[in-house]
Design a protein around this motif. Sequence first.
Motif, short mmCIF file in Angstrom:
data_model
loop_
_atom_site.label_atom_id
_atom_site.label_comp_id
_atom_site.label_asym_id
_atom_site.label_seq_id
_atom_site.Cartn_x
_atom_site.Cartn_y
_atom_site.Cartn_z
N CYS A 89 0.27 3.14 3.63
CA CYS A 89 0.65 2.04 5.00
C CYS A 89 1.96 1.09 4.88
O CYS A 89 2.11 0.89 3.44
N CYS B 33 0.81 -1.09 0.04
CA CYS B 33 -0.05 0.05 -0.02
C CYS B 33 0.69 1.19 0.18
O CYS B 33 1.95 1.31 0.65
N CYS C 269 -6.33 0.66 5.41
CA CYS C 269 -6.95 1.94 4.82
C CYS C 269 -7.98 1.71 3.62
O CYS C 269 -8.59 2.53 3.44
N CYS D 159 -5.69 -2.98 0.58
CA CYS D 159 -5.17 -2.70 1.78
C CYS D 159 -5.99 -2.84 2.69
O CYS D 159 -7.39 -2.10 2.93
ZN ZN Z 1 -3.22 1.27 3.22
#
Ligand code: ZN
Length: 733
Positions: A452, A449, A470, A467
């Motif tokens: 993240c 991601c 998020c 992801c």
């Molecule tokens: Zn993410």
Amino acid sequence: MKSTLVLHIALPVPLYQSFEYLAAARQGVDDVNIGARARVPFGRRTLIGIVVEKTDSSRLPASKLKPVHAILDTQPVFNTHLMALLFWAARYYHQPPGEVFSAALPKVLRTGKFIAPVTKTIYRVCNHEVSGEVLRRAPKQRLIFELLLANADGLSGDEITRRVPDWRPAARALLSKKLVVKVPQDAAQPITTSGVASKEFSLNQEQYHAYNQIHQNLHKFDVYLLAGVTGSGKTEVYLALAKEVIVNRRQVLILVPEIGLTLQLVQRIQSASDARVAVMHSNLSDAERAQVWLAANTGSAQIVVGTRSAVFLPFKNLGLIVVDEEHDLSLKQQEGFLYHARDVAIYRAKQTSIPIILGSATPSFESQYNVNTGRYQKLVLSKRARRTKIPEVKLIDLRSKAVSDGLSNELLQAIEGELGQQQQVLLFLNRRGYAPTLLCRDCGWVAECSRCDVRMTFHKQQNIIRCHHCCRQQQAPDQCPLCQHKNILWLGEGTQRVENKLRQVFPNTAITRIDRDNTRKKNTLYTKLKDIHAGKYQIIIGTQMLSKGHDFPGVSLVGILNVDHGLFSTDFRATERLAQLIVQVAGRAGRATNTGKVLLQTYQPEHSLLNCLLAHGYEAFSREALKIRESCSLPPYTFMTLIRARAHRQEFTRRFLYDVKNFVETSPQWKFLGPIPAMQERKAGLYQSQLVVISSNRKILQQRLHDWIPAIQQLPLAKRVRWSVEVDPLEME
Ligand code: ZN
Ligand code: ADP
Ligand code: ZN
């Protein structure tokens, strides 16, 4: 001269104080109730707040005070008890009171609207054992009866009129024959026996002992830890007590960790009693929530079964609280106002002078510690109620075995064996999606991601990568974005992959999967669980959602596919959690018959934790593990608070937390760990760090935090980071 009336109002803003406003000129001190809602101007906005105090003067000059726009309620929305509970929660969890009040209100009230009580009366069938045939001599009664049979949710008088004119005398006859009931249609749903015959058994000796201990002390506060192995009949103990409480015209709150468990419990309550039950969980619409709130408030709900936020419902006359699966992490709110529903419930019980039961087959270390120190009373159910044995867990050593899509041959053979005997099989894997990693075989690129620090999970059905932190998602690439080769590998397995594989191996078997990806829509989880109970599926694949509480009488084999990552976590609670998971999942097997088997696949068959747990059981395991906690001065022997900081720039989070640490005086009474970056340092584009404060004295720690927080707010970097305080954190991330 008429004196001024100053109203102190708690507003849903991230500030710890309340705000002063002038009452309208015509409002006297008795016209405004503490706990009522007020609409007030705040900057350029208009907010809804709660009146928390009334005074006749202000520290501010009168010219600085703005008048309230309106007081919305003549009757307070929070009674004194609930108000005190919310103030306590705000103080204990270091949250702005206005935000806590707001979190405790259903949205309808929070946005300044009102709850209109639903006053409709509903007719519905209460005896499903008979058919319309018995009424053949009373054609009109038969017509109405069959009409109601076809409408399981019941019909109002108006609805019946439209189909059967002049129906009332016939309906009265049906009511007196006890074939039909007339019930107020509100959130508290009365009985629809829907074919579930009530069970005929009496409590066994251990159950009766537990019941009796609590029954004799229904009028006072005590915390009971009902430690009962899976299937020992804890629920029956709750229900027997609930009946007693209702007879005394008091209400019962039963908190459960997951939506899925509310259905099962409500069905059991309904098959055992004619109590009016309301259900509260996150899958309700705003209007439905509002009705539950009202039903608790008016007392029309005798029992409320709910997930964590139900702990803040405005009960009219609460008489007993049950927290089922008290060890479960889902009882802790994980975002916004970070409270633990079990702990708030304990305070509420104390405040109301009523008993509270914490039930679990795998009690949290906190609760066990509180038993050891004499604060909670432990009641034990050591045997399964139906006299079936708790199945032993057998390890499958994956190290030298052929494994495909997460399933060893040994496990596949065992599944086949059960299917041959018409049994159900439950497979547990705590990872949804198809594969947790997408890897390029040529250059080693891995899909991550961009916001993240985590890998994107491959979801094959939609051909996307997503992801799980998020929720960002995109089309799955069919060629490597780095080297452009089309040599992409899906590594590891999630529930979808296991499902796929099983569908290939057992093409004629009914298979279902239960995880967050396919139960988001309202009622799909309910339907699936019902279908499993009805024996519609032979293989059930599930995540965490299936590990707890469910009573699946038809399951004879449980396979735990992989929990090895839990053995290597840096979180000091990981071992406690893993042990709970294994025992809980294993507990789903063989609940009705004596043939339960549990197979646990692992690459770590010699791991000491696993072996201690499997050889000696959860209690012995927790005794050992608690010794380690004590020697390391970790909770429950000490108390922890986390100060978290998030920011777009990594250095801000750390510098801010260093500033906090340096500003706070040192003392032998508390110590700091960190600041350290969170395990997943970047989440949705924000960097996270945390500072842990540990103390062996909860009071002192709480007191000092109250002094520190206003000062932390003044630190120069406080405006450049988002910081928050979490009391009693359960996950160290
Ligand atoms: Zn993410
Ligand atoms: P727990 O909540 O402890 O997991 P349950 O209350 O779900 O256990 O009970 C497990 C099973 O045993 C249920 O099917 C229940 O109907 C049955 N049961 C409970 N108590 C008794 C009893 N006293 N006699 C016979 N069966 C019982
Ligand atoms: Zn590549």
